[in-house]
Design an enzyme around this catalytic site. Structure first.
Site, PDB file in Angstrom:
ATOM      1  N   PHE A  35     -36.823  -8.274 -18.213  1.00 38.57           N
ATOM      2  CA  PHE A  35     -36.269  -8.694 -19.493  1.00 38.57           C
ATOM      3  C   PHE A  35     -37.202  -8.421 -20.650  1.00 38.57           C
ATOM      4  O   PHE A  35     -36.794  -7.953 -21.697  1.00 38.57           O
ATOM      5  CB  PHE A  35     -35.992 -10.206 -19.448  1.00 38.57           C
ATOM      6  N   GLN A 101     -36.512 -16.060  -9.123  1.00 38.12           N
ATOM      7  CA  GLN A 101     -35.695 -16.095 -10.335  1.00 38.12           C
ATOM      8  C   GLN A 101     -34.778 -14.881 -10.356  1.00 38.12           C
ATOM      9  O   GLN A 101     -33.944 -14.747 -11.238  1.00 38.12           O
ATOM     10  CB  GLN A 101     -36.590 -16.037 -11.574  1.00 38.12           C
ATOM     11  N   ASP A 104     -31.067 -10.036  -7.862  1.00 40.39           N
ATOM     12  CA  ASP A 104     -30.736  -8.685  -7.388  1.00 40.39           C
ATOM     13  C   ASP A 104     -30.565  -8.560  -5.880  1.00 40.39           C
ATOM     14  O   ASP A 104     -30.299  -7.466  -5.379  1.00 40.39           O
ATOM     15  CB  ASP A 104     -31.802  -7.691  -7.877  1.00 40.39           C
ATOM     16  N   HIS A 121     -31.735 -18.695 -10.153  1.00 40.95           N
ATOM     17  CA  HIS A 121     -30.851 -18.193 -11.211  1.00 40.95           C
ATOM     18  C   HIS A 121     -29.633 -17.467 -10.663  1.00 40.95           C
ATOM     19  O   HIS A 121     -29.004 -16.687 -11.365  1.00 40.95           O
ATOM     20  CB  HIS A 121     -31.643 -17.297 -12.169  1.00 40.95           C
ATOM     21  N   CYS A 129     -15.686 -18.207  -9.790  1.00 42.43           N
ATOM     22  CA  CYS A 129     -14.908 -18.853 -10.843  1.00 42.43           C
ATOM     23  C   CYS A 129     -15.745 -20.010 -11.386  1.00 42.43           C
ATOM     24  O   CYS A 129     -16.295 -20.797 -10.610  1.00 42.43           O
ATOM     25  CB  CYS A 129     -13.601 -19.369 -10.259  1.00 42.43           C
ATOM     26  N   CYS A 157      -7.222 -20.879 -10.062  1.00 42.71           N
ATOM     27  CA  CYS A 157      -7.102 -21.921 -11.089  1.00 42.71           C
ATOM     28  C   CYS A 157      -7.022 -21.386 -12.520  1.00 42.71           C
ATOM     29  O   CYS A 157      -6.855 -22.169 -13.457  1.00 42.71           O
ATOM     30  CB  CYS A 157      -8.266 -22.913 -10.966  1.00 42.71           C
ATOM     31  N   ILE A 238     -47.774  -4.714  -9.214  1.00 45.66           N
ATOM     32  CA  ILE A 238     -47.408  -5.500  -8.026  1.00 45.66           C
ATOM     33  C   ILE A 238     -47.341  -4.636  -6.756  1.00 45.66           C
ATOM     34  O   ILE A 238     -47.859  -5.022  -5.706  1.00 45.66           O
ATOM     35  CB  ILE A 238     -46.058  -6.207  -8.259  1.00 45.66           C
TER      36      ILE A 238
END
Ligand code: NAD
Length: 248
Positions: A35, A101, A104, A121, A129, A157, A238
Site C-alpha cells: 500500500f 494482515q 492474498d 483483514h 454478502c 438476501c 525480506i
C-alpha cells in the site's frame, strides 16, 4: 560484527514457539504491490471506506473494478522466499500458526493449513454478502459484473456482495482478534515481517508480544514505528533475509 541474518538464525534456533506476523511487504516479490511504498496501491487510489461501500452503488462498482484490475497478478502470484521460509518453520513444528494482515492467500499456498492462518483483514480470493454472510466465489461475481460493471447483490438476501476483506471502518473479525491475541501472548519469538506497523489494531500485536516477554524481530526495508522496542531490526529485503531459512 555478526550479521542480522545470523542473529535471526540463532534466535530461531533458541525459540520454542515462533509467531510470524506478516504484512504486504512479504508479497511484493510475488508481484502484488503493497500500500505505502512508492508505486504502492495508495499512491494511485484512495481506499474506499466501508460506509461508502454500503451507501453507494457507485462505490461498490468502483471497488469491484479495482479488485478485477488486480485479478491477473493475484491469480499468477506464487509464494515467495519469505512465505516458503515461514512454511518451513511451520513444518518443523516451531510455528503453531501465523497472523497476517494480507488478503492474498499466499500463506495457505505455501503450505500452511487454512486453520493455522489467522487473517486479520480477511481474504480477497472469495467474496461474502455483507448482510447474511453467504460466501460467493470471485468467478460468480465476475460473471455478473461483466460487461456492465455493476456490482452484484446477494441471491439470498439482496444485500451487497463484497470481497471477503476488512475495509477501513469495518469491524475487525472477533475470533481472529482473539486468536492473534492468544498467539502473541504465548510465543517466545515474534517476527513482524513486511509491515509498516501503522494500521491499528493489527499493529498492536508486536507490542503485546513484547510486553508478554517474547523477543521481537522486525524485518522491513523501511523504518517502522516500533523499531525502538524490537530486540532485532533487519532493515533489508525480506526474500534475501528469509531465503536462507527455506527448507525443501
Ligand atoms: P504496508 O504497505 O503499509 O507496508 C508494507 C511494508 O513493507 C512497507 O514498509 C515496505 O517498505 C515494506 N516492504 C515492501 N516490500 C519489501 C521487501 N521486499 N522487503 C522488505 N520490506 C518490504 O502494508 P501493511 O503494513 O501490510 O498494511 C497495509 C494493509 O494493506 C494491510 O491491512 C493489508 O490488509 C493490505 N494489503 C495487503 C496486500 C496483500 O495481501 N499482499 C497488499 C496490499 C495491501
Amino acid at each position: 560484527l555478526r550479521s542480522g541474518i545470523e542473529m535471526l538464525g540463532d534466535m530461531i534456533a533458541e525459540a520454542r514457539t515462533i509467531v510470524p506476523f506478516t504484512g504486504a511487504g512479504i508479497s511484493t516479490e510475488c508481484g502484488i504491490p503493497d500500500f505505502r511504498s512508492p508505486g504502492g496501491l495508495w499512491t494511485r487510489n484512495r481506499p474506499i471506506p466501508f460506509d461508502e461501500f454500503v451507501a453507494s452503488q457507485e462505490a461498490r462498482d468502483e471497488s469491484w473494478r479495482r479488485r478485477f484490475a488486480m485479478e491477473s497478478s493475484l491469480a499468477a502470484a506464487r509464494p515467495g522466499r519469505g512465505h516458503r521460509a515461514l512454511a518451513s518453520l511451520y513444518k518443523a513444528g516451531k510455528v503453531p500458526a501465523i497472523v497476517t494482515q494480507n488478503i492474498d492467500n499466499l500463506h495457505q499456498a505455501s503450505g500452511f493449513s487454512a486453520e493455522h492462518v489467522v487473517e486479520l483483514h480477511g481474504n480477497t480470493t472469495y467474496a461474502r454478502c455483507i448482510g447474511c454472510g453467504t460466501r460467493f466465489e470471485i468467478a460468480w461475481v465476475k460473471e455478473r459484473f461483466d460487461p456492465k460493471g455493476i456490482a452484484p447483490s446477494c441471491t439470498a438476501c439482496g444485500e451487497p456482495v463484497k470481497s471477503a476483506t476488512i475495509s477501513f471502518g469495518q469491524s475487525m473479525p472477533e475470533e481472529e482478534m482473539r486468536r492473534a491475541t492468544e498467539l502473541a501472548q504465548h510465543c517466545d519469538l515474534f517476527l513482524a515481517i513486511g509491515s509498516s506497523l501503522v494500521v491499528w489494531p493489527a499493529a498492536g500485536f508486536p507490542v503485546l508480544a513484547r510486553n508478554c516477554g517474547a523477543r521481537l524481530v522486525i524485518i522491513n526495508n523501511e523504518p517502522t514505528d516500533q523499531d525502538d522496542i524490537a530486540d532485532l531490526v533487519i532493515r533489508y529485503d525480506i526474500g534475501e533475509t528469509l531465503g536462507p531459512f527455506v527448507r525443501n
